[in-house]
Design a protein around this motif. Sequence first.
Motif, PDB file in Angstrom:
ATOM      1  N   PHE A  72     -15.525 -11.700  -4.301  1.00 41.07           N
ATOM      2  CA  PHE A  72     -14.321 -11.346  -3.561  1.00 41.07           C
ATOM      3  C   PHE A  72     -13.472 -10.398  -4.400  1.00 41.07           C
ATOM      4  CE2 PHE A  72     -15.714 -15.467  -2.061  1.00 41.07           C
ATOM      5  CZ  PHE A  72     -15.582 -15.362  -0.693  1.00 41.07           C
ATOM      6  N   PRO A  73     -12.815  -9.409  -3.752  1.00 44.75           N
ATOM      7  CA  PRO A  73     -11.987  -8.450  -4.504  1.00 44.75           C
ATOM      8  C   PRO A  73     -10.725  -9.126  -5.037  1.00 44.75           C
ATOM      9  CG  PRO A  73     -11.740  -8.092  -2.157  1.00 44.75           C
ATOM     10  CD  PRO A  73     -12.820  -9.119  -2.304  1.00 44.75           C
ATOM     11  N   ALA A  74     -10.126  -8.488  -6.063  1.00 45.36           N
ATOM     12  CA  ALA A  74      -8.939  -9.061  -6.710  1.00 45.36           C
ATOM     13  C   ALA A  74      -7.760  -9.198  -5.733  1.00 45.36           C
ATOM     14  CB  ALA A  74      -8.546  -8.182  -7.899  1.00 45.36           C
ATOM     15  N   LYS A  75      -7.674  -8.318  -4.730  1.00 47.80           N
ATOM     16  CA  LYS A  75      -6.540  -8.395  -3.807  1.00 47.80           C
ATOM     17  C   LYS A  75      -6.601  -9.619  -2.927  1.00 47.80           C
ATOM     18  CE  LYS A  75      -8.707  -5.281  -0.421  1.00 47.80           C
ATOM     19  NZ  LYS A  75      -8.539  -4.001   0.311  1.00 47.80           N
ATOM     20  N   ARG A  76      -7.746 -10.341  -2.932  1.00 49.70           N
ATOM     21  CA  ARG A  76      -7.882 -11.561  -2.153  1.00 49.70           C
ATOM     22  C   ARG A  76      -7.464 -12.798  -2.944  1.00 49.70           C
ATOM     23  NH1 ARG A  76      -8.839 -12.272   3.389  1.00 49.70           N
ATOM     24  NH2 ARG A  76      -9.506 -10.233   4.156  1.00 49.70           N
ATOM     25  N   LEU A  77      -6.962 -12.626  -4.152  1.00 54.12           N
ATOM     26  CA  LEU A  77      -6.620 -13.746  -5.029  1.00 54.12           C
ATOM     27  C   LEU A  77      -5.110 -13.851  -5.181  1.00 54.12           C
ATOM     28  CD1 LEU A  77      -9.243 -13.156  -7.864  1.00 54.12           C
ATOM     29  CD2 LEU A  77      -9.504 -14.504  -5.788  1.00 54.12           C
ATOM     30  N   VAL A  78      -4.627 -15.079  -5.234  1.00 55.28           N
ATOM     31  CA  VAL A  78      -3.220 -15.353  -5.521  1.00 55.28           C
ATOM     32  C   VAL A  78      -3.169 -16.447  -6.571  1.00 55.28           C
ATOM     33  CG1 VAL A  78      -2.396 -14.670  -3.236  1.00 55.28           C
ATOM     34  CG2 VAL A  78      -3.069 -17.035  -3.629  1.00 55.28           C
ATOM     35  N   SER A  79      -2.106 -16.415  -7.368  1.00 56.46           N
ATOM     36  CA  SER A  79      -1.957 -17.404  -8.421  1.00 56.46           C
ATOM     37  C   SER A  79      -1.694 -18.785  -7.801  1.00 56.46           C
ATOM     38  CB  SER A  79      -0.811 -17.012  -9.352  1.00 56.46           C
ATOM     39  OG  SER A  79      -0.588 -18.009 -10.322  1.00 56.46           O
ATOM     40  N   SER A  80      -2.267 -19.809  -8.431  1.00 57.51           N
ATOM     41  CA  SER A  80      -2.094 -21.168  -7.934  1.00 57.51           C
ATOM     42  C   SER A  80      -0.798 -21.794  -8.396  1.00 57.51           C
ATOM     43  CB  SER A  80      -3.273 -22.052  -8.397  1.00 57.51           C
ATOM     44  OG  SER A  80      -3.361 -22.052  -9.818  1.00 57.51           O
TER      45      SER A  80
END
Length: 430
Positions: free
Chosen positions: A421-429
């Motif tokens: 998955f690309p980095a833009k699909r990630l959010v900090s927990s």
Amino acid sequence: MRLWSRELWRLVWPATLGTLVGWLLVTPGLGLAAGLVLCLVYHLRQLRALYRWMTLHPEQEPPAASGMWGELFDQLYRYQKRQRITQQRLRAILARIQESSEAMRDSVVMLDRHGDLEWWNSAASDMLGLQAAHDRGQHITNLLRDPHFVSYFKAQDYREPLTLTSPIDERRILQYQLTLYGDDECLLMARDITRLHRLEQMRRDFVANVSHELRTPLTVLSGYLETYSDLAEQMPPRLGRGLSQMQAQTSRMQNLVNDLLMLSRLEIDQGGEDHRPLLMETLLDGIRRDALALSHHRHEVTIELECHAQLVGSEQEIRSAVSNLAFNAVRYTPEGSHITLRWKTHSQGACIEVEDNGEGIDPVHIPRLTERFYRVDKGRSTETGGTGLGLAIVKHVLLRHEAHLEIDSHPGEGARFRCVFPAKRLVSST
């Protein structure tokens, strides 16, 4: 060297002669100047002849001259003749290219390095509405203003074609493909795929409708078979075995129908409405429990969390994709195999890995694994109850999440399926 020596003597003799005459007249400096002026007049006359030949009559033979100027005229004439032959050959090639492009049914548009229109064939005029009188020199995005095309053009990632409706006829479906060449120039090609699009839509509708209609009779069959199974002890052994096989095949048919419906929904529905940050530990733990239930705890399934970010996506779709990978690992590895569900960072963002230490897959099969109903071992797939659609579902889910599937496997070395998955699909927990 002999030519230059001769020219040097042509300069020295008038200067020497002028100096001698001037010395006899008691003005040697004036005589030297007169000799040099004669040389300058000669060279200016030759230069004037060269200018008139190059500007007024370049197609004629060069002026007659001797020495260095004669050699220069001859060299220029030969070079000009070679260039004229080369230009004629290039014009003939260009004319043939344009004639062949005019004969094509696909649109061909040539763009310069700035994206301005240089040339196009008649098919482009018909499909895209380009007009030679007004559009030449215009930027392509001034004429093809669809936001999807503008984004596609600016992204400069032309590995995959773009499918859009025609700008002059919404009933026509066009497939655009850009190719870079030369000095950042572009070649735009557009194909009319309206017929293929309609056939594909008919296929999707047919699969969706047939799958939907099959659910009701399968549900009825499954219900009656479950009722009869409660009376299996009262039936003759032969009927009991047949009943068991009917239940297994009905269950397999229901799984196939469910997978077909899932694929149809993924193809038709644009998605995105239910995307939200997903807690990967909870998601993978649920998939782990389902895999153990399918395996009847005959496999070891573990989770490794090496990334603490959350993935933005559809929980139902991501669960379906990863479950298909985990269930395949259960079905196609022997009892006692170890299966790992891993959430980790990746150079492009993050990835979900499903790794097993089973028999592995011959790399020759890997490019076709995501095709519908493709099976590496048809007999074994039938026995394990697979539908042949699991990896096709995984592929479509990942495409809807701007991700892709990587497969690493060799015979005897297990298999690793990686959903990147690309980095833009990630959010900090946190």
